[in-house]
Enzyme design. Structure first.
Site, PDB file in Angstrom:
ATOM      1  N   LYS A  11       0.821  -1.225   0.000  1.00 50.65           N
ATOM      2  CA  LYS A  11       0.000   0.000   0.000  1.00 50.65           C
ATOM      3  C   LYS A  11       0.857   1.278   0.000  1.00 50.65           C
ATOM      4  CE  LYS A  11      -3.957  -2.174   2.302  1.00 50.65           C
ATOM      5  NZ  LYS A  11      -4.976  -2.026   3.372  1.00 50.65           N
ATOM      6  N   TYR A  51     -12.503  -2.240  -3.838  1.00 50.82           N
ATOM      7  CA  TYR A  51     -12.988  -2.330  -2.449  1.00 50.82           C
ATOM      8  C   TYR A  51     -14.516  -2.210  -2.352  1.00 50.82           C
ATOM      9  CZ  TYR A  51      -8.368  -2.276  -0.210  1.00 50.82           C
ATOM     10  OH  TYR A  51      -7.107  -2.607   0.247  1.00 50.82           O
ATOM     11  N   PHE A  59     -15.532   3.398   7.037  1.00 48.31           N
ATOM     12  CA  PHE A  59     -14.164   3.781   6.662  1.00 48.31           C
ATOM     13  C   PHE A  59     -13.934   3.803   5.155  1.00 48.31           C
ATOM     14  CE2 PHE A  59     -14.143  -0.822   7.692  1.00 48.31           C
ATOM     15  CZ  PHE A  59     -13.678  -1.364   6.507  1.00 48.31           C
ATOM     16  N   ARG A  87      -1.798 -14.381   4.887  1.00 49.85           N
ATOM     17  CA  ARG A  87      -2.496 -13.674   5.965  1.00 49.85           C
ATOM     18  C   ARG A  87      -1.738 -13.813   7.291  1.00 49.85           C
ATOM     19  NH1 ARG A  87      -7.081 -11.429   4.556  1.00 49.85           N
ATOM     20  NH2 ARG A  87      -8.088 -11.496   6.576  1.00 49.85           N
ATOM     21  N   THR A  93      -5.284  -7.158  10.708  1.00 50.87           N
ATOM     22  CA  THR A  93      -5.586  -5.885  10.028  1.00 50.87           C
ATOM     23  C   THR A  93      -5.158  -4.695  10.877  1.00 50.87           C
ATOM     24  OG1 THR A  93      -7.493  -6.952   8.999  1.00 50.87           O
ATOM     25  CG2 THR A  93      -7.459  -4.548   8.970  1.00 50.87           C
ATOM     26  N   ARG A 104       2.619  -6.263   9.315  1.00 43.29           N
ATOM     27  CA  ARG A 104       1.874  -5.137   9.916  1.00 43.29           C
ATOM     28  C   ARG A 104       2.418  -4.767  11.296  1.00 43.29           C
ATOM     29  NH1 ARG A 104      -3.771  -7.493   7.592  1.00 43.29           N
ATOM     30  NH2 ARG A 104      -3.981  -6.165   5.747  1.00 43.29           N
ATOM     31  N   ASN A 114      -1.987   0.249   6.704  1.00 41.15           N
ATOM     32  CA  ASN A 114      -1.477  -1.000   7.294  1.00 41.15           C
ATOM     33  C   ASN A 114      -0.592  -1.783   6.326  1.00 41.15           C
ATOM     34  OD1 ASN A 114      -3.487  -1.973   5.634  1.00 41.15           O
ATOM     35  ND2 ASN A 114      -4.521  -3.182   7.198  1.00 41.15           N
ATOM     36  N   HIS A 117      -2.274  -5.434   1.655  1.00 40.12           N
ATOM     37  CA  HIS A 117      -3.576  -6.103   1.543  1.00 40.12           C
ATOM     38  C   HIS A 117      -3.313  -7.517   1.056  1.00 40.12           C
ATOM     39  CE1 HIS A 117      -7.623  -7.168   0.179  1.00 40.12           C
ATOM     40  NE2 HIS A 117      -7.019  -7.637  -0.898  1.00 40.12           N
ATOM     41  N   GLU A 128      -9.588 -11.206  -7.407  1.00 41.20           N
ATOM     42  CA  GLU A 128      -8.679 -10.055  -7.237  1.00 41.20           C
ATOM     43  C   GLU A 128      -7.483 -10.150  -8.192  1.00 41.20           C
ATOM     44  OE1 GLU A 128      -7.759  -9.759  -3.061  1.00 41.20           O
ATOM     45  OE2 GLU A 128      -9.765  -9.055  -2.553  1.00 41.20           O
TER      46      GLU A 128
HETATM   47  P1  CMP Z   1      -7.473  -4.507   3.647  1.00 38.12           P
HETATM   48  O1  CMP Z   1      -7.014  -5.908   3.883  1.00 38.12           O
HETATM   49  O2  CMP Z   1      -6.868  -3.782   2.504  1.00 38.12           O
HETATM   50  O3  CMP Z   1      -9.072  -4.504   3.462  1.00 38.12           O
HETATM   51  C1  CMP Z   1      -9.854  -3.364   3.747  1.00 38.12           C
HETATM   52  C2  CMP Z   1      -9.084  -2.287   4.426  1.00 38.12           C
HETATM   53  O4  CMP Z   1      -9.833  -1.293   5.083  1.00 38.12           O
HETATM   54  C3  CMP Z   1      -8.249  -2.888   5.528  1.00 38.12           C
HETATM   55  O5  CMP Z   1      -7.198  -3.661   4.970  1.00 38.12           O
HETATM   56  C4  CMP Z   1      -7.835  -1.678   6.324  1.00 38.12           C
HETATM   57  O6  CMP Z   1      -6.622  -1.104   5.880  1.00 38.12           O
HETATM   58  C5  CMP Z   1      -8.951  -0.667   6.018  1.00 38.12           C
HETATM   59  N1  CMP Z   1      -9.648  -0.248   7.225  1.00 38.12           N
HETATM   60  C6  CMP Z   1      -9.715   1.007   7.689  1.00 38.12           C
HETATM   61  N2  CMP Z   1     -10.428   1.058   8.809  1.00 38.12           N
HETATM   62  C7  CMP Z   1     -10.834  -0.201   9.098  1.00 38.12           C
HETATM   63  C8  CMP Z   1     -11.610  -0.787  10.140  1.00 38.12           C
HETATM   64  N3  CMP Z   1     -12.129  -0.067  11.133  1.00 38.12           N
HETATM   65  N4  CMP Z   1     -11.819  -2.121  10.088  1.00 38.12           N
HETATM   66  C9  CMP Z   1     -11.311  -2.881   9.073  1.00 38.12           C
HETATM   67  N5  CMP Z   1     -10.575  -2.365   8.051  1.00 38.12           N
HETATM   68  C10 CMP Z   1     -10.328  -1.038   8.068  1.00 38.12           C
END
Ligand code: CMP
Length: 139
Positions: A11, A51, A59, A87, A93, A104, A114, A117, A128
């Protein structure tokens, strides 16, 4: 164990801090092969489409703004149980919950910034991967 492919995105917070190589080293050390990779500037419409599953989450708008705030590196990782293994390598996350040694835990700045992805299921991985890559690009 099955050989799988999964989609990974490094990212904007990580590309800005020149962390692509350190993150790739973690994938390779854990046995995942980077079989496709490209650096892209996502457009707003690409990020919104990617997304879409999160479009009703509070968010969502901030996530889209963040994902287009700088370049990303999209990549396909291949290996045994690649979806689950990636993962584990990424960690939770929320970086505050991510285990020591995970990407992370070491690199993420916040739950939004973070660093990476990764697809959450084999079905989503296939969708994807197709979003970003043609079959002939997977080597
Ligand atoms: P990702 O795996 O890219 O999938 C969705 C993204 O939303 C997640 O990682 C986070 O970076 C982002 N995100 C931001 N806020 C939140 C939240 N409160 N809960 C989950 N994902 C979040």
């Amino acid at each position: 164990m099955p050989i799988e492919k999964t989609l990974s995105i490094i990212k904007p917070d990580a590309t800005k801090r020149n962390l692509t190589g350190l993150i790739n080293a973690k994938f390779e050390k854990s046995g995942l092969k980077i079989i496709a990779q490209k650096r892209l500037q996502l457009t707003r419409s690409m990020a919104e489409k990617f997304y879409e599953v999160h479009k009703d989450r509070p968010f969502y708008n901030d996530l889209i703004d963040f994902m287009i705030s700088g370049p990303v590196v999209v990549q396909v990782l291949q290996g045994e149980n690649a979806v689950k293994l990636n993962r584990i390598i990424m960690g939770a996350t929320n970086p505050e919950e991510a285990e020591e040694g995970t990407i992370r835990n070491e690199f993420a700045e916040s739950i939004e910034a973070n660093s990476v992805h990764g697809s959450d299921s084999l079905e989503n991985a296939n969708a994807e991967i197709t979003f970003f890559f043609a079959n002939i690009e997977l080597i």
